[in-house]
Design a protein around this motif. Structure first.
Motif, short mmCIF file in Angstrom:
data_model
loop_
_atom_site.label_atom_id
_atom_site.label_comp_id
_atom_site.label_asym_id
_atom_site.label_seq_id
_atom_site.Cartn_x
_atom_site.Cartn_y
_atom_site.Cartn_z
N UNK A 87 138.25 -11.67 26.34
CA UNK A 87 138.82 -10.94 25.21
C UNK A 87 138.40 -11.56 23.87
N UNK A 88 138.29 -12.89 23.83
CA UNK A 88 137.85 -13.55 22.60
C UNK A 88 136.39 -13.26 22.33
N UNK A 89 135.57 -13.24 23.38
CA UNK A 89 134.17 -12.85 23.23
C UNK A 89 134.09 -11.44 22.67
N UNK A 90 134.89 -10.55 23.25
CA UNK A 90 134.88 -9.15 22.83
C UNK A 90 135.32 -9.02 21.36
N UNK A 91 136.34 -9.79 20.98
CA UNK A 91 136.83 -9.73 19.61
C UNK A 91 135.79 -10.26 18.62
N UNK A 92 135.10 -11.34 19.01
CA UNK A 92 134.07 -11.89 18.14
C UNK A 92 132.92 -10.92 17.97
N UNK A 93 132.49 -10.32 19.06
CA UNK A 93 131.38 -9.36 18.97
C UNK A 93 131.78 -8.16 18.11
N UNK B 154 132.84 -24.27 16.12
CA UNK B 154 134.05 -23.69 15.54
C UNK B 154 133.92 -22.25 15.11
N UNK B 155 132.95 -21.53 15.66
CA UNK B 155 132.79 -20.11 15.33
C UNK B 155 133.82 -19.29 16.10
N UNK B 156 134.59 -18.50 15.37
CA UNK B 156 135.66 -17.70 15.95
C UNK B 156 135.62 -16.30 15.33
N UNK B 157 136.37 -15.35 15.90
CA UNK B 157 136.43 -14.01 15.29
C UNK B 157 136.86 -14.05 13.83
N UNK B 158 137.72 -15.02 13.49
CA UNK B 158 138.27 -15.07 12.14
C UNK B 158 137.25 -15.47 11.08
N UNK B 159 136.19 -16.19 11.46
CA UNK B 159 135.23 -16.62 10.43
C UNK B 159 133.84 -16.01 10.62
N UNK B 160 133.70 -15.10 11.57
CA UNK B 160 132.39 -14.52 11.86
C UNK B 160 131.82 -13.79 10.65
N UNK B 161 132.64 -13.01 9.98
CA UNK B 161 132.16 -12.22 8.85
C UNK B 161 131.66 -13.12 7.73
N UNK C 182 121.76 -13.91 11.36
CA UNK C 182 121.92 -12.76 12.25
C UNK C 182 122.41 -13.18 13.64
N UNK C 183 122.46 -14.46 13.92
CA UNK C 183 122.90 -14.93 15.23
C UNK C 183 124.07 -15.90 15.05
N UNK C 184 125.04 -15.84 15.96
CA UNK C 184 126.14 -16.80 16.00
C UNK C 184 126.25 -17.37 17.40
N UNK C 185 126.70 -18.62 17.46
CA UNK C 185 126.86 -19.35 18.72
C UNK C 185 128.31 -19.80 18.82
N UNK C 186 128.96 -19.52 19.95
CA UNK C 186 130.38 -19.86 20.10
C UNK C 186 130.71 -20.09 21.57
N UNK C 187 131.81 -20.77 21.80
CA UNK C 187 132.31 -20.92 23.17
C UNK C 187 133.34 -19.86 23.51
N UNK C 188 134.05 -19.35 22.48
CA UNK C 188 135.12 -18.36 22.70
C UNK C 188 136.08 -18.83 23.79
#
Length: 249
Positions: free
Chosen positions: A235-241, A187-194, A203-209
């Motif tokens: 685009x979701x990968x890009x937003x998360x990064x 459930x890792x998304x751009x909205x909860x990455x921070x 320092x590392x996150x894992x996601x499907x985006x």
């Protein structure tokens, strides 16, 4: 001795993919590493040898998930032999590493089986997968992962999604004391990455985006596809990064 791949000091994004289009989208979106799978709808299973061979040409490190079936992580001898053969296939394909794990019937990591898999994976980067999320004592499991020499542990903190397990993730990161990387996933998304990266030591996150897509009606009608599918979205990968990099500034 396991060779740990060199990684940047900044936030590191791993994207799990189960098809060639997803692989291409993850690379295009700026992923730092790939977890190569099949059947992400079942939590991810071992990718085919052909997919491993294709993915070995990616410009970023690729680690293959080694999980022979859906369900739990207690394996019989035939399944262990199958995983050893799949690890050999990942090595022959030229992949950077493998993602492994096994548990005992009483809810602990199975050190005996894991050591056998690690023997097959000598020289490859090693991630302990979310088998740790089903053990009864996560601190003890983490200590074993450190003792065995894993590079990182992929975990949701024992919850359905990493954000729900954030207190456990914080505790694991503190317990690790920098001896191993704790990589939140689920459930890792751009909205909860921070929020996840704000945990000390993470320092590392894992996601499907992945994003939902409507399947072709005829394919769904014939049972070749569900009515909607999820596909890795560049685009979701890009937003998360981007969120990860913003949070590290």
């Amino acid at each position: 001795m396991v060779t740990v791949q060199a990684e940047t000091a900044g936030p590191f994004l791993e994207i799990c993919v189960d098809d060639v289009a997803g692989l291409d989208a993850a690379v295009a979106g700026g992923a730092d590493r790939i977890e190569l799978c099949s059947a992400l709808g079942s939590g991810g299973l071992t990718p085919s040898r052909g997919f491993m061979s294709v993915a070995a040409n990616a410009p970023i490190p690729v680690n293959a998930l080694i999980r022979p079936r859906a369900g739990g992580f207690t394996y019989c001898e035939v399944e262990i032999a199958l995983m050893q053969a799949d690890i050999a296939a990942a090595r022959e394909a030229g992949l950077a590493g493998v993602v492994i794990g096994a548990t005992t019937a009483d809810g602990a990591l199975d050190a005996v089986v894991i050591r056998r898999l690690m023997d097959a994976a000598q020289g490859l980067d090693l991630t302990l997968h979310r088998a740790i999320d089903v053990v009864t004592d996560m601190n003890a499991a983490l200590d074993l992962a450190i003792e065995l020499g894993f590079s990182r542990v992929l975990t949701s903190g024992g919850a359905r999604h990493a954000e729900e397990g954030i207190e456990t993730l914080a505790r694991l990161a503190g317990h690790s004391a920098g001896r191993i990387s704790i990589m939140p996933g689920g459930g890792v998304r751009p909205q909860n990455a921070a929020r996840l990266l704000a945990l000390p030591g993470i320092r590392e996150l894992h996601a499907s985006c992945s994003e939902a897509r409507v399947s072709e009606p005829r394919l769904a009608e014939l049972g070749f596809s569900t009515e909607t599918t999820r596909r890795t979205d560049a685009d979701t990968v890009r937003a998360l990064k981007a969120r990860m990099l913003d949070g590290s500034a």
